[in-house]
Design an enzyme around this catalytic site. Structure first.
Site, PDB file in Angstrom:
ATOM      1  N   HIS A 204     -47.443  43.033 -25.461  1.00 39.76           N
ATOM      2  CA  HIS A 204     -46.531  43.423 -24.382  1.00 39.76           C
ATOM      3  C   HIS A 204     -45.543  42.320 -24.029  1.00 39.76           C
ATOM      4  CE1 HIS A 204     -48.470  47.283 -23.223  1.00 39.76           C
ATOM      5  NE2 HIS A 204     -49.420  46.750 -23.970  1.00 39.76           N
TER       6      HIS A 204
ATOM      7  N   ASP B 183     -38.795  37.941 -21.132  1.00 40.28           N
ATOM      8  CA  ASP B 183     -39.684  39.056 -20.799  1.00 40.28           C
ATOM      9  C   ASP B 183     -39.839  39.943 -22.029  1.00 40.28           C
ATOM     10  OD1 ASP B 183     -41.276  40.533 -19.085  1.00 40.28           O
ATOM     11  OD2 ASP B 183     -39.754  40.617 -17.511  1.00 40.28           O
TER      12      ASP B 183
HETATM   13  O1  F6P Z   1     -46.788  41.430 -18.803  1.00 37.70           O
HETATM   14  C1  F6P Z   1     -48.020  41.277 -19.413  1.00 37.70           C
HETATM   15  C2  F6P Z   1     -49.159  41.757 -18.539  1.00 37.70           C
HETATM   16  O2  F6P Z   1     -50.356  41.676 -19.245  1.00 37.70           O
HETATM   17  C3  F6P Z   1     -48.939  43.173 -18.064  1.00 37.70           C
HETATM   18  O3  F6P Z   1     -49.303  44.116 -19.037  1.00 37.70           O
HETATM   19  C4  F6P Z   1     -49.738  43.214 -16.814  1.00 37.70           C
HETATM   20  O4  F6P Z   1     -49.329  44.178 -15.908  1.00 37.70           O
HETATM   21  C5  F6P Z   1     -49.534  41.838 -16.258  1.00 37.70           C
HETATM   22  O5  F6P Z   1     -49.298  40.985 -17.374  1.00 37.70           O
HETATM   23  C6  F6P Z   1     -50.687  41.469 -15.326  1.00 37.70           C
HETATM   24  O6  F6P Z   1     -51.317  40.326 -15.624  1.00 37.70           O
HETATM   25  P1  F6P Z   1     -52.771  39.941 -15.106  1.00 37.70           P
HETATM   26  O7  F6P Z   1     -53.743  40.859 -15.774  1.00 37.70           O
HETATM   27  O8  F6P Z   1     -52.917  38.529 -15.527  1.00 37.70           O
HETATM   28  O9  F6P Z   1     -52.759  40.119 -13.626  1.00 37.70           O
END
Ligand code: F6P
Length: 464
Positions: free
Chosen positions: A155, A362
Protein backbone atom coordinates in the site's frame (compact mmCIF):
# COMPACT_ATOMS: atom_id res chain seq x y z
CA UNK A 1 -14.47 -25.24 -1.06
CA UNK A 2 -11.80 -22.84 -2.41
CA UNK A 3 -11.61 -19.82 -0.15
CA UNK A 4 -9.96 -16.43 -0.30
CA UNK A 5 -7.89 -15.64 2.80
CA UNK A 6 -6.94 -12.01 3.30
CA UNK A 7 -3.99 -11.45 5.63
CA UNK A 8 -3.08 -8.12 7.21
CA UNK A 9 -1.57 -6.92 10.45
CA UNK A 10 -4.79 -5.35 11.69
CA UNK A 11 -8.08 -7.13 11.17
CA UNK A 12 -11.34 -5.18 10.93
CA UNK A 13 -13.49 -7.47 13.06
CA UNK A 14 -16.88 -5.72 12.94
CA UNK A 15 -17.55 -3.79 16.15
CA UNK A 16 -14.24 -4.67 17.78
CA UNK A 17 -12.11 -1.87 19.19
CA UNK A 18 -8.51 -1.15 18.29
CA UNK A 19 -8.23 -3.50 15.34
CA UNK A 20 -9.31 -1.24 12.51
CA UNK A 21 -7.76 -1.89 9.10
CA UNK A 22 -8.81 1.61 7.98
CA UNK A 23 -9.23 2.10 4.25
CA UNK A 24 -8.39 -1.54 3.59
CA UNK A 25 -11.83 -2.65 4.77
CA UNK A 26 -13.47 -0.34 2.25
CA UNK A 27 -11.07 -1.28 -0.53
CA UNK A 28 -11.68 -5.01 -0.07
CA UNK A 29 -15.39 -4.85 0.69
CA UNK A 30 -16.35 -6.53 -2.56
CA UNK A 31 -14.25 -9.57 -1.72
CA UNK A 32 -15.83 -10.08 1.69
CA UNK A 33 -18.38 -12.60 0.48
CA UNK A 34 -19.51 -15.53 2.64
CA UNK A 35 -16.76 -18.10 2.98
CA UNK A 36 -13.92 -15.56 2.93
CA UNK A 37 -11.47 -15.49 5.83
CA UNK A 38 -9.55 -12.46 7.15
CA UNK A 39 -6.51 -13.39 9.19
CA UNK A 40 -4.16 -11.28 11.34
CA UNK A 41 -3.40 -9.79 14.72
CA UNK A 42 -6.19 -9.61 17.31
CA UNK A 43 -5.01 -6.24 18.65
CA UNK A 44 -4.15 -8.00 21.95
CA UNK A 45 -0.80 -8.79 23.52
CA UNK A 46 -0.32 -11.74 25.84
CA UNK A 47 2.51 -13.52 27.62
CA UNK A 48 2.03 -16.90 25.99
CA UNK A 49 -0.16 -16.55 22.89
CA UNK A 50 -1.69 -19.57 21.23
CA UNK A 51 -0.98 -20.33 17.57
CA UNK A 52 -4.55 -21.49 17.18
CA UNK A 53 -6.45 -18.48 15.81
CA UNK A 54 -9.66 -17.34 17.50
CA UNK A 55 -12.53 -17.27 15.05
CA UNK A 56 -15.33 -14.73 14.89
CA UNK A 57 -17.92 -14.93 12.16
CA UNK A 58 -19.80 -11.93 10.80
CA UNK A 59 -21.98 -11.92 7.67
CA UNK A 60 -20.46 -15.20 6.55
CA UNK A 61 -16.88 -13.89 6.79
CA UNK A 62 -14.57 -15.57 9.28
CA UNK A 63 -12.19 -13.26 11.15
CA UNK A 64 -9.30 -15.36 12.43
CA UNK A 65 -6.91 -13.61 14.80
CA UNK A 66 -4.03 -14.37 17.09
CA UNK A 67 -2.49 -12.51 20.03
CA UNK A 68 1.18 -11.59 19.97
CA UNK A 69 3.86 -11.27 22.64
CA UNK A 70 4.35 -7.69 23.82
CA UNK A 71 8.12 -7.40 23.37
CA UNK A 72 8.16 -9.16 19.98
CA UNK A 73 5.31 -7.01 18.77
CA UNK A 74 7.18 -3.87 19.79
CA UNK A 75 10.27 -4.85 17.80
CA UNK A 76 8.08 -5.85 14.86
CA UNK A 77 5.72 -2.87 14.74
CA UNK A 78 7.41 0.06 16.47
CA UNK A 79 10.94 -1.09 15.64
CA UNK A 80 11.27 -2.59 12.20
CA UNK A 81 7.95 -1.95 10.41
CA UNK A 82 7.48 1.68 11.48
CA UNK A 83 10.94 2.66 12.70
CA UNK A 84 12.90 1.33 9.70
CA UNK A 85 10.71 0.16 6.80
CA UNK A 86 8.17 3.00 6.85
CA UNK A 87 10.78 5.80 6.65
CA UNK A 88 12.77 3.89 4.04
CA UNK A 89 9.75 3.30 1.81
CA UNK A 90 8.79 6.98 2.16
CA UNK A 91 12.24 8.12 1.04
CA UNK A 92 13.30 9.31 4.51
CA UNK A 93 16.61 7.54 5.00
CA UNK A 94 17.61 10.02 7.72
CA UNK A 95 14.74 8.79 9.91
CA UNK A 96 15.42 5.09 9.36
CA UNK A 97 16.43 3.40 12.61
CA UNK A 98 17.55 -0.11 11.84
CA UNK A 99 18.33 -2.55 14.63
CA UNK A 100 19.05 -6.22 14.04
CA UNK A 101 16.95 -7.30 17.01
CA UNK A 102 13.91 -5.47 15.57
CA UNK A 103 14.34 -7.26 12.26
CA UNK A 104 14.50 -10.56 14.18
CA UNK A 105 11.18 -9.67 15.83
CA UNK A 106 9.75 -8.75 12.43
CA UNK A 107 10.74 -12.19 11.10
CA UNK A 108 9.43 -13.84 14.23
CA UNK A 109 5.96 -12.23 13.97
CA UNK A 110 5.79 -13.19 10.29
CA UNK A 111 6.80 -16.74 11.24
CA UNK A 112 4.06 -16.82 13.88
CA UNK A 113 1.51 -15.60 11.32
CA UNK A 114 2.65 -18.29 8.86
CA UNK A 115 2.59 -21.10 11.43
CA UNK A 116 -0.78 -20.04 12.73
CA UNK A 117 -2.36 -19.69 9.30
CA UNK A 118 -0.64 -22.95 8.37
CA UNK A 119 -2.98 -24.65 10.85
CA UNK A 120 -6.14 -23.56 9.05
CA UNK A 121 -5.15 -22.97 5.41
CA UNK A 122 -6.33 -25.56 2.90
CA UNK A 123 -4.60 -26.67 -0.29
CA UNK A 124 -7.11 -25.00 -2.62
CA UNK A 125 -7.24 -21.65 -0.78
CA UNK A 126 -5.99 -18.40 -2.31
CA UNK A 127 -4.05 -16.10 0.02
CA UNK A 128 -3.73 -12.34 -0.40
CA UNK A 129 -1.44 -10.56 2.10
CA UNK A 130 -1.31 -6.79 2.59
CA UNK A 131 1.36 -4.25 3.26
CA UNK A 132 4.90 -3.80 4.50
CA UNK A 133 4.35 -5.67 7.76
CA UNK A 134 4.17 -8.97 5.87
CA UNK A 135 7.01 -9.05 3.36
CA UNK A 136 8.59 -12.38 4.50
CA UNK A 137 5.22 -14.02 5.09
CA UNK A 138 4.99 -15.84 1.72
CA UNK A 139 8.33 -17.61 2.11
CA UNK A 140 7.31 -18.75 5.58
CA UNK A 141 3.84 -19.90 4.55
CA UNK A 142 5.43 -21.87 1.69
CA UNK A 143 7.61 -23.58 4.31
CA UNK A 144 4.38 -24.64 6.02
CA UNK A 145 3.58 -26.59 2.85
CA UNK A 146 1.13 -24.18 1.19
CA UNK A 147 1.45 -24.22 -2.62
CA UNK A 148 -1.68 -22.30 -3.64
CA UNK A 149 -1.84 -18.79 -5.15
CA UNK A 150 -0.14 -16.27 -2.89
CA UNK A 151 -0.42 -12.57 -3.64
CA UNK A 152 0.75 -9.40 -1.91
CA UNK A 153 -0.18 -5.76 -2.25
CA UNK A 154 2.10 -2.98 -1.05
CA UNK A 155 0.00 0.00 0.00
CA UNK A 156 2.99 2.29 0.44
CA UNK A 157 5.60 3.40 -2.14
CA UNK A 158 8.64 1.38 -3.15
CA UNK A 159 12.15 2.78 -3.57
CA UNK A 160 14.82 2.55 -6.29
CA UNK A 161 17.90 0.32 -5.77
CA UNK A 162 20.16 3.20 -4.69
CA UNK A 163 17.86 3.77 -1.71
CA UNK A 164 17.05 0.19 -0.89
CA UNK A 165 20.76 -0.49 -0.57
CA UNK A 166 20.82 1.66 2.58
CA UNK A 167 18.63 -0.93 4.32
CA UNK A 168 20.98 -3.59 5.70
CA UNK A 169 18.44 -6.33 4.89
CA UNK A 170 17.26 -4.80 1.61
CA UNK A 171 18.29 -7.80 -0.49
CA UNK A 172 16.49 -10.18 1.87
CA UNK A 173 13.32 -8.09 1.60
CA UNK A 174 13.39 -8.14 -2.20
CA UNK A 175 14.08 -11.88 -2.25
CA UNK A 176 11.16 -12.40 0.16
CA UNK A 177 8.82 -10.41 -2.08
CA UNK A 178 9.87 -12.70 -4.93
CA UNK A 179 8.42 -15.65 -2.97
CA UNK A 180 4.93 -14.33 -3.74
CA UNK A 181 3.33 -15.24 -7.07
CA UNK A 182 2.06 -11.71 -7.62
CA UNK A 183 3.04 -8.43 -6.03
CA UNK A 184 0.88 -5.37 -6.68
CA UNK A 185 2.08 -1.77 -6.35
CA UNK A 186 0.17 1.49 -6.39
CA UNK A 187 1.95 2.89 -9.45
CA UNK A 188 4.01 1.71 -12.39
CA UNK A 189 6.99 3.63 -10.99
CA UNK A 190 6.94 1.61 -7.75
CA UNK A 191 6.57 -1.67 -9.66
CA UNK A 192 9.50 -0.73 -11.90
CA UNK A 193 11.64 0.25 -8.91
CA UNK A 194 10.97 -3.16 -7.36
CA UNK A 195 11.88 -5.01 -10.56
CA UNK A 196 15.06 -2.89 -10.84
CA UNK A 197 15.96 -3.85 -7.26
CA UNK A 198 15.44 -7.54 -8.03
CA UNK A 199 17.64 -7.23 -11.10
CA UNK A 200 20.40 -5.05 -9.68
CA UNK A 201 20.62 -6.35 -6.13
CA UNK A 202 19.83 -10.02 -6.68
CA UNK A 203 20.71 -10.63 -10.34
CA UNK A 204 17.12 -11.65 -11.16
CA UNK A 205 16.05 -11.77 -14.82
CA UNK A 206 13.35 -9.26 -15.63
CA UNK A 207 11.13 -9.53 -18.71
CA UNK A 208 8.33 -6.97 -18.78
CA UNK A 209 6.43 -7.41 -15.53
CA UNK A 210 7.96 -10.82 -14.81
CA UNK A 211 10.84 -11.45 -12.45
CA UNK A 212 12.71 -14.75 -12.48
CA UNK A 213 14.85 -15.61 -9.48
CA UNK A 214 16.35 -18.99 -8.56
CA UNK A 215 14.28 -20.82 -11.16
CA UNK A 216 10.98 -19.32 -10.01
CA UNK A 217 8.88 -16.63 -11.73
CA UNK A 218 6.65 -14.03 -10.19
CA UNK A 219 4.87 -10.97 -11.55
CA UNK A 220 5.21 -7.41 -10.21
CA UNK A 221 2.58 -5.06 -11.58
CA UNK A 222 0.80 -1.77 -10.92
CA UNK A 223 -2.74 -2.01 -9.59
CA UNK A 224 -3.79 1.45 -8.34
CA UNK A 225 -6.22 1.23 -5.44
CA UNK A 226 -9.53 3.09 -5.62
CA UNK A 227 -12.61 3.88 -3.56
CA UNK A 228 -16.29 3.06 -3.79
CA UNK A 229 -16.92 6.41 -5.47
CA UNK A 230 -20.66 5.94 -5.95
CA UNK A 231 -21.38 5.25 -2.29
CA UNK A 232 -18.96 7.95 -1.07
CA UNK A 233 -20.69 10.47 -3.32
CA UNK A 234 -24.08 9.52 -1.82
CA UNK A 235 -22.66 9.70 1.70
CA UNK A 236 -21.44 13.21 0.92
CA UNK A 237 -24.86 14.25 -0.38
CA UNK A 238 -26.61 12.81 2.66
CA UNK A 239 -24.09 14.33 5.06
CA UNK A 240 -25.55 17.77 4.34
CA UNK A 241 -27.86 16.84 7.27
CA UNK A 242 -25.02 15.76 9.56
CA UNK A 243 -24.97 18.02 12.63
CA UNK A 244 -21.25 18.56 12.65
CA UNK A 245 -21.16 19.34 8.92
CA UNK A 246 -23.99 21.84 9.40
CA UNK A 247 -22.16 23.46 12.31
CA UNK A 248 -18.93 23.76 10.33
CA UNK A 249 -20.77 25.14 7.27
CA UNK A 250 -22.54 27.69 9.50
CA UNK A 251 -19.30 28.72 11.18
CA UNK A 252 -17.67 29.63 7.86
CA UNK A 253 -19.85 32.75 7.59
CA UNK A 254 -19.42 32.81 3.81
CA UNK A 255 -15.65 32.17 3.89
CA UNK A 256 -14.07 29.48 1.70
CA UNK A 257 -13.08 26.23 3.41
CA UNK A 258 -9.73 24.59 2.70
CA UNK A 259 -9.66 21.08 4.15
CA UNK A 260 -6.95 18.52 4.84
CA UNK A 261 -7.49 15.07 6.37
CA UNK A 262 -4.47 12.89 7.16
CA UNK A 263 -3.21 10.49 9.77
CA UNK A 264 -0.68 12.44 11.85
CA UNK A 265 2.35 11.15 10.00
CA UNK A 266 5.57 12.85 8.90
CA UNK A 267 5.07 11.51 5.37
CA UNK A 268 1.98 13.72 4.98
CA UNK A 269 3.88 17.02 4.68
CA UNK A 270 1.82 18.73 7.40
CA UNK A 271 4.42 21.27 8.64
CA UNK A 272 5.06 22.35 5.04
CA UNK A 273 1.30 22.62 4.46
CA UNK A 274 0.82 24.78 7.56
CA UNK A 275 3.76 26.91 6.52
CA UNK A 276 2.22 27.25 3.04
CA UNK A 277 -1.03 28.48 4.52
CA UNK A 278 0.83 31.28 6.30
CA UNK A 279 2.59 32.12 3.03
CA UNK A 280 -0.79 32.40 1.30
CA UNK A 281 -1.60 35.45 3.43
CA UNK A 282 1.83 36.94 2.90
CA UNK A 283 1.89 36.45 -0.86
CA UNK A 284 -1.81 37.08 -1.48
CA UNK A 285 -3.10 39.25 1.38
CA UNK A 286 -6.46 39.67 -0.34
CA UNK A 287 -7.39 36.23 1.05
CA UNK A 288 -7.01 37.26 4.68
CA UNK A 289 -10.35 36.88 6.51
CA UNK A 290 -11.76 35.11 3.43
CA UNK A 291 -10.70 31.54 4.08
CA UNK A 292 -10.62 28.95 6.86
CA UNK A 293 -8.28 26.01 6.80
CA UNK A 294 -9.51 22.94 8.69
CA UNK A 295 -6.89 20.25 9.20
CA UNK A 296 -8.09 17.00 10.72
CA UNK A 297 -5.22 14.70 11.67
CA UNK A 298 -5.96 11.86 14.04
CA UNK A 299 -2.98 10.83 16.15
CA UNK A 300 -1.11 7.80 15.00
CA UNK A 301 1.75 5.51 16.06
CA UNK A 302 2.59 7.57 19.12
CA UNK A 303 4.89 4.80 20.34
CA UNK A 304 7.33 5.95 17.64
CA UNK A 305 9.42 9.02 18.63
CA UNK A 306 9.14 10.81 15.29
CA UNK A 307 5.34 10.84 15.52
CA UNK A 308 5.41 12.43 18.98
CA UNK A 309 7.81 15.09 17.72
CA UNK A 310 5.50 15.86 14.81
CA UNK A 311 2.62 16.51 17.14
CA UNK A 312 4.62 19.06 19.11
CA UNK A 313 5.71 20.72 15.86
CA UNK A 314 2.13 21.00 14.58
CA UNK A 315 0.93 22.47 17.89
CA UNK A 316 3.70 25.05 17.63
CA UNK A 317 2.99 25.95 14.00
CA UNK A 318 -0.75 26.27 14.63
CA UNK A 319 -0.06 28.70 17.47
CA UNK A 320 2.34 30.67 15.31
CA UNK A 321 0.00 31.01 12.33
CA UNK A 322 -3.06 31.84 14.39
CA UNK A 323 -1.06 34.18 16.63
CA UNK A 324 0.22 36.04 13.61
CA UNK A 325 -2.85 36.25 11.37
CA UNK A 326 -5.93 35.87 13.63
CA UNK A 327 -8.29 38.73 14.09
CA UNK A 328 -10.82 39.00 16.90
CA UNK A 329 -13.53 37.48 14.71
CA UNK A 330 -11.41 35.22 12.49
CA UNK A 331 -9.17 32.26 13.37
CA UNK A 332 -7.52 31.17 10.11
CA UNK A 333 -6.39 27.66 11.08
CA UNK A 334 -8.47 25.04 12.84
CA UNK A 335 -6.58 21.93 13.65
CA UNK A 336 -8.00 18.84 15.31
CA UNK A 337 -6.25 15.62 16.30
CA UNK A 338 -9.59 13.84 16.68
CA UNK A 339 -10.84 11.28 14.16
CA UNK A 340 -14.17 11.89 12.43
CA UNK A 341 -16.63 9.33 11.02
CA UNK A 342 -16.33 8.71 7.27
CA UNK A 343 -19.74 10.18 6.52
CA UNK A 344 -18.92 13.40 8.36
CA UNK A 345 -15.66 13.62 6.40
CA UNK A 346 -17.59 13.10 3.17
CA UNK A 347 -19.84 16.05 4.07
CA UNK A 348 -16.88 18.24 5.01
CA UNK A 349 -15.12 17.48 1.72
CA UNK A 350 -18.27 18.48 -0.11
CA UNK A 351 -18.33 21.94 1.43
CA UNK A 352 -14.57 22.35 0.85
CA UNK A 353 -13.51 24.86 -1.79
CA UNK A 354 -9.99 23.42 -1.63
CA UNK A 355 -8.86 19.87 -0.80
CA UNK A 356 -5.25 19.97 0.38
CA UNK A 357 -3.46 16.66 -0.19
CA UNK A 358 0.25 17.42 -0.06
CA UNK A 359 2.16 14.39 1.25
CA UNK A 360 5.94 14.35 0.80
CA UNK A 361 5.49 10.76 -0.38
CA UNK A 362 2.43 8.53 -0.41
CA UNK A 363 1.56 5.17 -1.96
CA UNK A 364 -1.78 6.39 -3.32
CA UNK A 365 -3.67 8.71 -0.93
CA UNK A 366 -7.35 7.94 -0.98
CA UNK A 367 -8.33 11.28 0.55
CA UNK A 368 -7.58 12.79 -2.88
CA UNK A 369 -10.06 10.41 -4.51
CA UNK A 370 -12.63 10.86 -1.75
CA UNK A 371 -12.45 14.65 -2.06
CA UNK A 372 -13.26 14.37 -5.77
CA UNK A 373 -16.07 11.84 -5.26
CA UNK A 374 -17.69 14.04 -2.61
CA UNK A 375 -17.96 17.20 -4.74
CA UNK A 376 -21.18 18.62 -6.12
CA UNK A 377 -20.86 18.61 -9.93
CA UNK A 378 -22.48 22.03 -10.28
CA UNK A 379 -20.12 23.79 -7.85
CA UNK A 380 -17.03 21.63 -7.29
CA UNK A 381 -14.02 22.39 -5.10
CA UNK A 382 -10.43 22.23 -6.33
CA UNK A 383 -7.92 19.54 -5.40
CA UNK A 384 -4.35 20.66 -4.63
CA UNK A 385 -2.31 17.49 -4.93
CA UNK A 386 1.31 16.55 -4.27
CA UNK A 387 3.27 15.28 -7.25
CA UNK A 388 4.61 12.58 -4.89
CA UNK A 389 1.26 10.99 -4.03
CA UNK A 390 0.51 7.91 -6.15
CA UNK A 391 -2.85 9.57 -6.92
CA UNK A 392 -1.03 12.26 -8.95
CA UNK A 393 -0.28 9.68 -11.64
CA UNK A 394 -4.00 9.44 -12.33
CA UNK A 395 -5.47 12.74 -11.14
CA UNK A 396 -3.55 14.97 -13.51
CA UNK A 397 -6.27 17.66 -13.71
CA UNK A 398 -5.75 18.56 -10.04
CA UNK A 399 -3.43 21.49 -9.23
CA UNK A 400 -0.23 19.48 -8.90
CA UNK A 401 2.39 20.89 -6.50
CA UNK A 402 5.80 20.09 -5.13
CA UNK A 403 4.97 19.58 -1.41
CA UNK A 404 8.45 20.67 -0.33
CA UNK A 405 7.77 24.17 -1.65
CA UNK A 406 5.37 26.08 0.65
CA UNK A 407 5.28 29.02 -1.78
CA UNK A 408 4.11 26.72 -4.58
CA UNK A 409 1.35 25.33 -2.34
CA UNK A 410 0.36 28.88 -1.38
CA UNK A 411 0.17 29.88 -5.04
CA UNK A 412 -1.91 26.79 -5.87
CA UNK A 413 -4.32 27.73 -3.06
CA UNK A 414 -4.55 31.23 -4.50
CA UNK A 415 -5.16 29.77 -7.96
CA UNK A 416 -7.91 27.53 -6.51
CA UNK A 417 -9.55 30.43 -4.68
CA UNK A 418 -9.78 32.64 -7.76
CA UNK A 419 -10.47 29.86 -10.28
CA UNK A 420 -13.55 30.61 -12.44
CA UNK A 421 -16.45 28.19 -12.04
CA UNK A 422 -16.12 26.97 -15.65
CA UNK A 423 -12.50 25.85 -15.07
CA UNK A 424 -13.41 24.22 -11.76
CA UNK A 425 -16.17 22.24 -13.45
CA UNK A 426 -13.99 21.23 -16.37
CA UNK A 427 -11.20 19.95 -14.14
CA UNK A 428 -13.68 18.25 -11.84
CA UNK A 429 -15.46 16.47 -14.67
CA UNK A 430 -12.21 14.90 -15.86
CA UNK A 431 -11.18 13.90 -12.31
CA UNK A 432 -14.59 12.56 -11.45
CA UNK A 433 -14.58 10.27 -14.46
CA UNK A 434 -11.27 8.74 -13.37
CA UNK A 435 -12.28 8.29 -9.72
CA UNK A 436 -15.56 6.64 -10.71
CA UNK A 437 -13.78 4.37 -13.21
CA UNK A 438 -10.75 3.25 -11.18
CA UNK A 439 -12.70 2.04 -8.15
CA UNK A 440 -11.98 -0.29 -5.24
CA UNK A 441 -13.95 -2.96 -7.06
CA UNK A 442 -11.81 -2.59 -10.21
CA UNK A 443 -8.68 -2.79 -8.03
CA UNK A 444 -9.79 -6.05 -6.37
CA UNK A 445 -10.91 -7.65 -9.62
CA UNK A 446 -7.65 -6.80 -11.42
CA UNK A 447 -5.64 -8.29 -8.58
CA UNK A 448 -7.66 -11.47 -8.21
CA UNK A 449 -7.77 -12.10 -11.96
CA UNK A 450 -4.01 -11.61 -12.24
CA UNK A 451 -3.32 -13.85 -9.25
CA UNK A 452 -5.56 -16.68 -10.35
CA UNK A 453 -4.31 -16.57 -13.94
CA UNK A 454 -0.67 -16.89 -12.81
CA UNK A 455 -1.49 -20.02 -10.88
CA UNK A 456 -3.55 -21.43 -13.75
CA UNK A 457 -0.57 -20.93 -16.09
CA UNK A 458 1.99 -22.22 -13.64
CA UNK A 459 0.48 -25.72 -13.40
CA UNK A 460 1.24 -26.75 -17.01
CA UNK A 461 4.61 -24.94 -16.76
CA UNK A 462 5.59 -27.02 -13.75
CA UNK A 463 4.51 -30.24 -15.50
CA UNK A 464 6.52 -29.33 -18.59
O1 F6P B 1 -0.76 3.60 4.65
C1 F6P B 1 -0.38 2.35 5.09
C2 F6P B 1 -1.23 1.85 6.24
O2 F6P B 1 -0.87 0.55 6.56
C3 F6P B 1 -2.70 1.91 5.90
O3 F6P B 1 -3.11 0.80 5.14
C4 F6P B 1 -3.32 2.01 7.25
O4 F6P B 1 -4.58 2.59 7.25
C5 F6P B 1 -2.35 2.87 7.99
O5 F6P B 1 -1.07 2.64 7.39
C6 F6P B 1 -2.47 2.63 9.49
O6 F6P B 1 -1.33 2.29 10.11
P1 F6P B 1 -1.26 1.59 11.53
O7 F6P B 1 -1.79 0.20 11.38
O8 F6P B 1 0.19 1.62 11.85
O9 F6P B 1 -2.09 2.41 12.46
Amino acid sequence: MARLIIVSNRVPIPKSRGASAGGLTVALRDLLTPGTMWFGWSGRLSADPSLQPSLVEARGVTYATIDLKADTYRGFYVGFANGALWPLLHFRLGLMQYRREDYDDYLSVNQTFAESLGQVVQADDTVWAHDYHLIPFARMLRQQGFHGPLGFFLHVPFVPPSMLEAMPVGRELVADLCAYDLVGFQTEEHARDFRDCAQRLLGATVKGEWVRLNGRSMRAFADPIGIDAESFHHDAERAANDNLVKRVAGSLAGRALAIGVDRMDYSKGLPQRFEAYGRLFERHPEHRRRVHFLQICPRSREEVDEYRKLRIELDRLTGRINGRFSEFDWTPLRYSARAAPRTTLAGLYRIGRIGLVTPLRDGMNLVAKEFIAAQADEDPGVLVLSQFAGAAQELTEALIVNPFDPDAIADAMHHALIMPAAERKERHQALREKVFRSTAQAYCMRFMEALLSIKAQSVPRAVA
